[in-house]
Design a protein around this motif. Structure first.
Motif, short mmCIF file in Angstrom:
data_model
loop_
_atom_site.label_atom_id
_atom_site.label_comp_id
_atom_site.label_asym_id
_atom_site.label_seq_id
_atom_site.Cartn_x
_atom_site.Cartn_y
_atom_site.Cartn_z
N PHE A 6 -86.65 26.81 -36.35
CA PHE A 6 -85.37 26.04 -35.59
C PHE A 6 -84.03 25.73 -36.86
O PHE A 6 -83.32 25.94 -35.30
N PHE A 7 -84.26 25.89 -37.41
CA PHE A 7 -83.18 26.38 -38.15
C PHE A 7 -82.54 27.25 -37.99
O PHE A 7 -80.90 26.89 -37.80
N ASP A 8 -82.97 28.02 -38.01
CA ASP A 8 -82.24 29.33 -38.03
C ASP A 8 -81.78 29.51 -36.91
O ASP A 8 -80.74 30.67 -36.66
N LEU A 9 -82.44 29.21 -35.68
CA LEU A 9 -82.12 29.21 -34.42
C LEU A 9 -80.79 28.00 -33.81
O LEU A 9 -79.59 28.60 -33.08
N VAL A 10 -81.05 27.23 -34.55
CA VAL A 10 -79.42 25.94 -35.04
C VAL A 10 -78.13 26.94 -35.08
O VAL A 10 -76.94 26.43 -34.99
N VAL A 11 -78.33 27.49 -36.19
CA VAL A 11 -77.38 27.97 -37.17
C VAL A 11 -76.79 29.44 -36.73
O VAL A 11 -76.12 29.55 -36.19
N ALA A 12 -77.79 30.25 -35.85
CA ALA A 12 -77.46 31.49 -35.08
C ALA A 12 -76.65 30.43 -33.34
O ALA A 12 -76.42 31.17 -33.09
N ALA A 13 -76.85 29.67 -32.67
CA ALA A 13 -76.00 28.73 -31.83
C ALA A 13 -74.52 28.58 -32.39
O ALA A 13 -73.84 27.99 -31.23
N LEU A 14 -74.43 28.29 -33.72
CA LEU A 14 -72.92 27.85 -33.92
C LEU A 14 -72.27 28.39 -33.69
O LEU A 14 -72.34 30.18 -34.03
N PRO A 15 -70.97 29.10 -33.52
CA PRO A 15 -70.64 29.73 -32.67
C PRO A 15 -69.23 30.20 -34.04
O PRO A 15 -69.54 30.51 -35.46
N GLY A 16 -69.01 31.50 -33.66
CA GLY A 16 -67.89 32.44 -35.18
C GLY A 16 -69.77 32.86 -36.17
O GLY A 16 -70.95 32.92 -36.17
N VAL A 17 -68.82 33.80 -37.26
CA VAL A 17 -70.06 33.86 -38.10
C VAL A 17 -69.76 33.01 -39.53
O VAL A 17 -70.96 33.21 -40.13
N GLU A 18 -68.49 32.01 -39.70
CA GLU A 18 -68.72 31.71 -41.60
C GLU A 18 -69.47 30.39 -40.69
O GLU A 18 -69.04 29.43 -40.00
N VAL A 19 -70.28 29.84 -41.38
CA VAL A 19 -70.76 28.49 -41.45
C VAL A 19 -71.10 27.79 -42.02
O VAL A 19 -70.96 28.54 -43.68
N SER A 20 -70.86 26.49 -42.34
CA SER A 20 -70.68 26.18 -43.73
C SER A 20 -71.40 24.75 -43.22
O SER A 20 -71.87 24.09 -41.74
N ALA A 21 -71.45 23.64 -44.12
CA ALA A 21 -72.32 22.18 -43.84
C ALA A 21 -71.96 21.33 -43.06
O ALA A 21 -72.34 20.46 -42.68
N ASP A 22 -70.47 21.29 -42.90
CA ASP A 22 -69.70 20.35 -41.81
C ASP A 22 -70.59 20.54 -40.50
O ASP A 22 -70.49 19.93 -39.54
N ASP A 23 -70.75 22.33 -40.84
CA ASP A 23 -70.53 22.49 -39.41
C ASP A 23 -72.52 22.36 -38.57
O ASP A 23 -73.08 22.33 -37.72
N ILE A 24 -73.55 22.31 -40.07
CA ILE A 24 -74.78 22.68 -39.73
C ILE A 24 -75.53 21.24 -39.33
O ILE A 24 -76.31 21.43 -38.35
N LEU A 25 -74.25 20.49 -39.72
CA LEU A 25 -75.24 18.87 -40.61
C LEU A 25 -75.00 18.26 -38.84
O LEU A 25 -76.30 17.97 -38.06
N ILE A 60 -72.15 15.98 -47.07
CA ILE A 60 -71.80 17.77 -46.46
C ILE A 60 -71.64 18.08 -47.53
O ILE A 60 -71.94 19.19 -47.92
N GLN A 61 -71.04 17.14 -48.42
CA GLN A 61 -70.07 18.37 -50.50
C GLN A 61 -71.63 18.76 -50.67
O GLN A 61 -72.25 20.22 -50.94
N LEU A 62 -72.69 17.85 -50.75
CA LEU A 62 -73.81 18.32 -51.50
C LEU A 62 -75.04 19.35 -50.37
O LEU A 62 -75.09 19.99 -50.67
N LEU A 63 -74.51 19.55 -49.38
CA LEU A 63 -75.28 20.73 -48.41
C LEU A 63 -74.48 21.84 -48.85
O LEU A 63 -74.89 22.75 -48.75
N GLN A 64 -73.40 21.36 -49.02
CA GLN A 64 -72.37 22.84 -48.85
C GLN A 64 -72.77 23.55 -50.39
O GLN A 64 -72.79 24.77 -50.49
N ASP A 65 -72.81 22.71 -51.34
CA ASP A 65 -73.60 22.64 -53.32
C ASP A 65 -74.84 23.60 -52.40
O ASP A 65 -74.76 24.57 -53.33
#
Length: 307
Positions: free
Chosen positions: A194-213, A297-302
């Motif tokens: 589920f998580f990997d597919l959600v990340v794949a659904a995000l636009p662009g190549v660079e992914v950050s925590a504030d996009d994932i949450l 978000i900072q915790l998730l980014q770390d």
């Protein structure tokens, strides 16, 4: 294993990976029987349990029998489920300590040792899985109701239009039957997909925590049945999941999804009646919520940087 190095002058800083191979590309050898069993069994909770008994170590067998007797008589309810989770975690540590003192496990590669840790987790947590999950559903019923209500009223706050539709739909499919799976390990496998597919659904190549949450939040709202148990489900997984000795990526995924579920259960839905209330009194709670979100978000980014 992730490593970091720097020059003596401090001008060069870089990160690199050391990949541990389980074979020699120049002198091929067959995988040792124990190692092959771990790789074949660690995902299946029944085979995982049988594997531990098949090690034929007296101390280990006595500990496994003790666990079975304890779990057989244990009555789990809303007043003692936290104590049971702590006991279960203690048993996982006890079994792991015994297993890793065996001579046969000393020569295992690090990746296989992580799988062996997962195997131990799988074998022990499956025993009281349904009963413990049902208790979590009861204990967090109010939070579940709030999360379900917020998913109906607050989906416009999430950037669903930015997500790729096909990948998002595939991600949501992994949530539909996850509540009925027979073991926590099976659930974890679905959540990773589920998580990997959600990340794949995000636009662009660079992914950050504030996009994932927010993307995780909106994906959770796409499955109404799952939304009725979202808080209790991820609280359950986060509570029983080992903090060390297993895949760091899975740990990150469970933490992220647990925070997203908690966010859904505490978010205040917007309504016409609320807009008529003067905005001055609620300012402080909203500011605290914003600060908490930024810290999350900072915790998730770390954590993401470590994965």
């Amino acid at each position: 294993q992730p490593c970091t190095g720097s020059s003596l002058e401090g001008h060069i800083d870089f990160t690199y990976m050391l990949e541990e191979m389980d074979d020699d590309i120049y002198h091929h050898f067959e995988m040792p029987p124990l190692m092959k069993k771990i790789e074949d069994y660690y995902r299946d909770y029944k085979l995982s349990k049988q594997f531990l008994y098949d090690l034929y170590d007296q101390t280990l067998t006595e500990k496994l029998n003790e666990i079975e007797r304890c779990f057989f008589t244990a009555e789990i309810n809303e007043t003692n489920f936290s104590q049971f989770v702590h006991l279960q975690s203690t048993y996982i540590i006890d079994v792991a300590q015994i297993v890793f003192t065996l001579p046969a496990t000393h020569i295992l590669p690090s990746a296989v040792k992580r799988h062996l840790n997962f195997l131990i987790f799988n074998a022990i947590t499956s025993a009281k899985h349904y009963q413990l999950l049902a208790t979590y559903n009861s204990a967090y019923s109010k939070e579940n109701v709030m999360a379900q209500e917020n998913t109906r009223n607050s989906t416009e706050d999430f950037p669903i239009q930015k997500l790729k539709k096909e990948e998002l739909e595939e991600a949501v499919k992994n949530l539909r039957n996850v509540l009925n799976l027979p073991s926590p390990a099976d659930m974890v496998e679905c959540i990773v997909k589920f998580f990997d597919l959600v990340v794949a659904a995000l636009p662009g190549v660079e992914v950050s925590a504030d996009d994932i949450l927010p993307a995780i939040c909106v994906a959770m709202t796409r499955s109404p049945n799952f939304g009725s148990h979202v808080v209790s489900f991820f609280t359950y997984l986060a509570d029983i999941w080992p903090t060390t000795g297993v895949d760091e990526k899975i740990t990150y995924i469970i933490i992220t999804c647990s925070i997203a579920a908690s966010h859904l259960s505490t978010k205040i839905p917007k309504s016409e009646s609320e807009t008529k209330i003067p905005q001055t009194p609620p300012q402080q709670p909203q500011e605290q919520l914003g600060q908490s979100t930024q810290e999350t978000i900072q915790l998730l980014q770390d954590l993401l940087d470590l994965v």
